[in-house]
Design an enzyme around this catalytic site. Sequence first.
Site, PDB file in Angstrom:
ATOM      1  N   SER A  10       0.846  -1.185   0.000  1.00 54.86           N
ATOM      2  CA  SER A  10       0.000   0.000   0.000  1.00 54.86           C
ATOM      3  C   SER A  10       0.879   1.231   0.000  1.00 54.86           C
ATOM      4  O   SER A  10       1.980   1.216   0.551  1.00 54.86           O
ATOM      5  CB  SER A  10      -0.910   0.018   1.228  1.00 54.86           C
ATOM      6  N   HIS A  11       0.389   2.293  -0.581  1.00 56.48           N
ATOM      7  CA  HIS A  11       1.106   3.559  -0.549  1.00 56.48           C
ATOM      8  C   HIS A  11       1.141   4.138   0.858  1.00 56.48           C
ATOM      9  O   HIS A  11       1.924   5.038   1.137  1.00 56.48           O
ATOM     10  CB  HIS A  11       0.460   4.558  -1.519  1.00 56.48           C
ATOM     11  N   SER A  12       0.301   3.622   1.731  1.00 53.40           N
ATOM     12  CA  SER A  12       0.221   4.097   3.113  1.00 53.40           C
ATOM     13  C   SER A  12       0.486   2.946   4.079  1.00 53.40           C
ATOM     14  O   SER A  12      -0.201   1.931   4.047  1.00 53.40           O
ATOM     15  CB  SER A  12      -1.181   4.659   3.380  1.00 53.40           C
ATOM     16  N   ASP A  67      -2.421  -1.732  -3.861  1.00 52.10           N
ATOM     17  CA  ASP A  67      -3.510  -0.756  -3.899  1.00 52.10           C
ATOM     18  C   ASP A  67      -3.597   0.054  -5.186  1.00 52.10           C
ATOM     19  O   ASP A  67      -4.680   0.289  -5.689  1.00 52.10           O
ATOM     20  CB  ASP A  67      -3.469   0.173  -2.671  1.00 52.10           C
TER      21      ASP A  67
END
Length: 130
Positions: A10-12, A67
């Site tokens: 995920s980017h987060s 994602d």
Amino acid sequence: MKTVSLVIISHSMEIANGLKKILGQVAPDVPIALAGGSNGGIGTDAFRIKEAIESVYSEKGVVILFDLGSAYLNAELALELMEDSKAVKIADAPLVEGAYAAVVEASIGSSIDEVIRASESSKYIVKVTE
């Protein structure tokens, strides 16, 4: 029992951690590694993804879920950086629903192809119709 492992990209990191918490409650015996964020911020990193894959790698295989598009590109790059990535597959599935379906399927000892199939079939569950 050895199971197929999962890697969540995920980017987060907060999203990745939250998803791992949910999945761990559903199937605590399935190994799950995270590759979230980039240098403390938003983004993905092929080297971090490679390390995540290697940390949960087993003969049963590893399924990668991601994602956004650049996470997919970095997952592909991570596989290119590995000496042996034959038992690693990237699922084309929505992250949350796909990971949930994958962890359930992995928890019952299914093959990597069955885990991928379950994960990818979840995209039809979330499809919005008019």
